[in-house]
Structures are given as structure tokens and as C-alpha cells.
Scaffold this active site. Structure first.
Site, PDB file in Angstrom:
ATOM      1  N   ARG A 156      42.524   2.296 -32.584  1.00  0.00           N
ATOM      2  CA  ARG A 156      41.800   1.202 -33.250  1.00  0.00           C
ATOM      3  C   ARG A 156      40.768   1.732 -34.243  1.00  0.00           C
ATOM      4  NH1 ARG A 156      41.490   0.709 -27.884  1.00  0.00           N
ATOM      5  NH2 ARG A 156      42.503  -1.004 -26.807  1.00  0.00           N
ATOM      6  N   ARG A 178      49.796  10.940 -31.720  1.00  0.00           N
ATOM      7  CA  ARG A 178      50.877  11.182 -30.756  1.00  0.00           C
ATOM      8  C   ARG A 178      52.059  10.271 -31.046  1.00  0.00           C
ATOM      9  NH1 ARG A 178      48.112  10.641 -25.090  1.00  0.00           N
ATOM     10  NH2 ARG A 178      47.336   8.951 -26.345  1.00  0.00           N
ATOM     11  N   ILE A 237      33.894  12.289 -34.646  1.00  0.00           N
ATOM     12  CA  ILE A 237      33.149  11.229 -33.938  1.00  0.00           C
ATOM     13  C   ILE A 237      33.838  10.911 -32.614  1.00  0.00           C
ATOM     14  CG2 ILE A 237      32.093  10.133 -35.956  1.00  0.00           C
ATOM     15  CD1 ILE A 237      34.392   8.008 -35.762  1.00  0.00           C
ATOM     16  N   ARG A 239      35.015  13.227 -29.391  1.00  0.00           N
ATOM     17  CA  ARG A 239      34.380  13.812 -28.206  1.00  0.00           C
ATOM     18  C   ARG A 239      34.153  15.294 -28.471  1.00  0.00           C
ATOM     19  NH1 ARG A 239      32.970   9.712 -26.519  1.00  0.00           N
ATOM     20  NH2 ARG A 239      33.382   8.676 -24.535  1.00  0.00           N
ATOM     21  N   GLU A 268      27.424  18.769 -24.959  1.00  0.00           N
ATOM     22  CA  GLU A 268      26.242  17.989 -25.348  1.00  0.00           C
ATOM     23  C   GLU A 268      25.490  17.458 -24.122  1.00  0.00           C
ATOM     24  OE1 GLU A 268      28.593  14.992 -27.611  1.00  0.00           O
ATOM     25  OE2 GLU A 268      27.767  13.504 -26.236  1.00  0.00           O
ATOM     26  N   HIS A 286      25.377  11.732 -30.942  1.00  0.00           N
ATOM     27  CA  HIS A 286      26.349  10.820 -30.307  1.00  0.00           C
ATOM     28  C   HIS A 286      25.904   9.360 -30.447  1.00  0.00           C
ATOM     29  CE1 HIS A 286      29.636  10.686 -26.991  1.00  0.00           C
ATOM     30  NE2 HIS A 286      29.682   9.593 -27.739  1.00  0.00           N
ATOM     31  N   ILE A 287      25.817   8.928 -31.707  1.00  0.00           N
ATOM     32  CA  ILE A 287      25.303   7.565 -31.963  1.00  0.00           C
ATOM     33  C   ILE A 287      26.293   6.709 -32.753  1.00  0.00           C
ATOM     34  CG2 ILE A 287      22.843   8.157 -31.840  1.00  0.00           C
ATOM     35  CD1 ILE A 287      22.864   8.227 -34.970  1.00  0.00           C
TER      36      ILE A 287
HETATM   37  C1  DGY Z   1      32.281   5.672 -26.416  1.00  0.00           C
HETATM   38  O1  DGY Z   1      32.181   4.452 -26.233  1.00  0.00           O
HETATM   39  O2  DGY Z   1      33.234   6.341 -25.971  1.00  0.00           O
HETATM   40  C2  DGY Z   1      31.179   6.317 -27.166  1.00  0.00           C
HETATM   41  O3  DGY Z   1      31.506   7.617 -27.534  1.00  0.00           O
HETATM   42  C3  DGY Z   1      29.921   6.310 -26.330  1.00  0.00           C
HETATM   43  O4  DGY Z   1      30.146   7.106 -25.196  1.00  0.00           O
END
Ligand code: DGY
Length: 329
Positions: A156, A178, A237, A239, A268, A286-287
Site C-alpha cells: 500500500r 515479491r 522508511i 525497517r 534503533e 522513525h517518524i
Molecule cells: C509502523 O506502523 O510499522 C511504523 O513503522 C511505526 O512502527
């Protein structure tokens, strides 16, 4: 006595009050990041828990918390949850998809643009008082409009980023995933499927939005960075751990690629120290999903799931976004 649930990080009080309408609630208002043992201690006697993307819900924890029936996360990523272990113990688990898609895509795009146009690097220069004259090549970066955008992972959020690139910025969008999208979705997004190596070779800007798993660990390391254009940027963005941060820091230092934007890091909140020494990287804590309305929507969805999973509220027994709905059968 009411069933007891745990909210293991500080969460909007009015949203926690929704839980209090049905359960005894223990909160963590001082927002301490509990160790595994502390979490287990707080979970004793609790049938449900509101979690974020970091508390480990795995076989060992379930073994130590036999009363637990539901663990509902406000994050979309759920690599902290061992879903098969939860299913085996008939513990319902849920994540929070959809509600953060557009906000996270906005941020991914912003981070990519900040890396391409050297926004953080030039701002640091200005704040250091080093700006004494305008210059022709000063902080000249790369264009985003009309460039080739390579998206690794086309769920998404990847699709929302593709729309921004194709419709808003006239970018050529290529992707690797994938599973390939349908021809109709590819046409709607204006996105072309390519192999991972072709994506790395052809892209001006690579954005990573794949979920973390053993299979995606160090999906981008030194060999992959070596395929990229020296003018290219890399944005993560998704992980920490998907990018080999040490290899990336070296590639940035050696100008193997032009710049990077990172919102997530291996280990992190600690960062690989070399990342702090290279100027051509934009670093954020991580925002990506952190707009106030979206963080509230994520928390509300976790609460909806928890209330329903524990057999209360209007959707009793039908949590909206379960990861293991078979537990409900
Ligand atoms: C998520 O929703 O996976 C964001 O990275 C916050 O953890």
C-alpha cells in the site's frame, strides 16, 4: 471483576479511556521502554495488551503470560510479533494497516526530496554560520521531477509513493516486489515491474518499503549499493536491518551514491556511528507515520481491535484488522 488489559507505552489519554469503558486498564504514563522481563511482569493477570511496533510477542513471552488472549499493535509493521506462535496459543494479534498509508508515503517522498536536494546538509551548513556567499554549484543536488523512481516493495505505501512520483512529479516509476501487481494496477500507477538488480541500476531515487523478515535482512548491502548510479539516492522508511547501515555509511562516505534518507536503523534507537559522520544523509527518528491525526488513527484502530478481540464493544468477536483471524473461528 472486569478483565484487565495493559497499554505498554504512553498513548493519547482519551483513546485509552475507550478501553476503560470495558476493562481494568494498566498504563505506562511515564513511557518507560520496558525490558522483556518487565513487560512479562506487567502482563501478569492481563488478557489483552496494546503494543507498538517494538514489544516482542513471541513463544517465550506467551509461555510466561498464559492468560493473554489478544495483543493489538498500533503499527502496520509486525516483525515484532511471531504470528504462528500466537496462533498456536490462540492469541489474537492485529496490526494497523491503511490508516497510515498516505502519511507515511508523504514522509517517504519528503525524505527522498530532502536527500536529493541536500536540504538537511545545507541547513546544517547555514546553522554553523558557514554561509558567506551564494555560489553556482553550492549544494547542487539531483532533480526529482522527471527522474526514475525505483520502489522496492509495492504494498500500500509503495503504491502511494508511486502515485506521488508519477502523477505529481512526472517520474518514471519502476518497482520490484515479491509478487507482481496486476496489469490494471500497474497501468493505474504508471509503474513498470523490473528485477531488483535492474531497479538498482536504473533508478535515480530508490525508496525501500518492504516489510522486515529474515528474507529481507540486508536486502541492500555493499553489492547492491555498488549497482546504483553515483548520482542516486536511497531512502529507507521500512525497517532497520533491511539496509546494511555500515555498508551504506561507507558508500556515502566514498560518494558511491550521492545521498540517503533514513527513518529506520539497525538496532534503533542506536545508530551505526559512521552514519553520524557522513554529511550526505538525512536522519530522522522513525517518524514516517507521525502526523497527529495518523498517530491517533493508528492508536484508535489498535483499541478497536483489542475491544472486539476481547468480546466487547459493537464489533465484539470481529476485530477489524486481525493478523490471524483463524483464532476467531
Ligand atoms: C509502523 O506502523 O510499522 C511504523 O513503522 C511505526 O512502527
Amino acid at each position: 471483576m472486569n478483565k484487565a488489559v495493559l497499554v505498554c507505552r504512553a498513548v493519547f489519554p482519551d483513546i485509552v479511556d475507550r478501553l476503560r469503558e470495558h476493562f481494568e486498564v494498566e498504563t505506562n504514563e511515564s513511557d518507560v521502554v520496558w525490558s522483556r522481563d518487565e513487560l512479562i511482569a506487567h502482563l501478569q493477570g492481563k488478557v489483552g495488551v496494546f503494543i507498538t511496533g517494538t514489544q516482542p510477542i513471541d513463544a517465550a513471552l506467551l509461555e510466561a503470560c498464559p492468560e493473554l488472549k489478544a495483543a493489538c499493535s498500533m503499527a502496520v509493521g509486525y516483525n515484532n510479533i511471531d504470528v504462528p506462535a500466537c496462533t498456536a496459543r490462540r492469541v489474537l494479534v492485529s496490526n494497523a494497516p491503511d490508516v497510515l498509508t498516505e502519511t507515511t508515503a508523504d514522509f517517504g517522498f519528503a525524505l527522498m526530496m530532502a536527500a536529493a536536494r541536500r536540504i538537511a546538509e545545507s541547513e546544517h551548513f547555514l546553522r554553523r554560520g558557514e554561509w558567506t556567499k551564494w555560489s553556482v554549484e553550492g549544494f547542487a543536488g539531483s532533480d526529482v521531477h522527471g527522474a526514475t523512481l525505483g520502489i522496492l516493495g509495492m504494498g500500500r505505501i509503495g503504491q502511494a509513493i508511486a502515485r506521488r512520483g508519477a502523477l505529481g512529479f512526472g517520474m518514471q516509476v519502476i518497482y520490484h516486489n515479491r509478487s507482481r501487481l496486476t496489469a490494471a494496477t500497474e497501468a493505474e500507477l504508471g509503474a513498470r515491474y523490473v528485477g531488483k538488480e535492474d531497479l538498482l541500476r536504473e533508478s535515480d531515487h530508490v525508496v525501500i518499503v518492504v516489510p522486515y523478515s529474515v528474507a529481507s535482512h540486508h536486502l541492500v548491502g555493499a553489492p547492491e549499493l555498488a549497482l546504483m548510479k553515483p548520482t542516486a539516492t536511497l531512502t529507507n522508511i521500512a525497517r532497520g536491518g533491511i539496509v546494511d547501515d555500515a555498508a551504506l555509511a561507507r558508500a556515502l562516505r566514498d560518494k558511491r551514491i550521492a545521498a540517503a534518507g533514513l527513518d529506520v536503523f539497525e538496532g534503533e534507537p542506536a545508530l551505526h556511528p559512521a552514519l553520524l559522520t557522513v554529511p550526505n544523509v538525512v536522519l530522522t527518528p522513525h517518524i514516517a507515520s507521525a502526523s497527529l491525526p495518523t498517530r491517533r488513527a493508528m492508536a484508535n484502530l489498535a483499541v478497536d481491535n483489542l475491544i472486539a478481540a476481547l468480546g466487547a464493544g459493537p464489533n465484539k468477536g470481529r476485530p477489524p484488522t486481525p493478523l490471524n483471524p483463524e483464532v476467531l473461528a
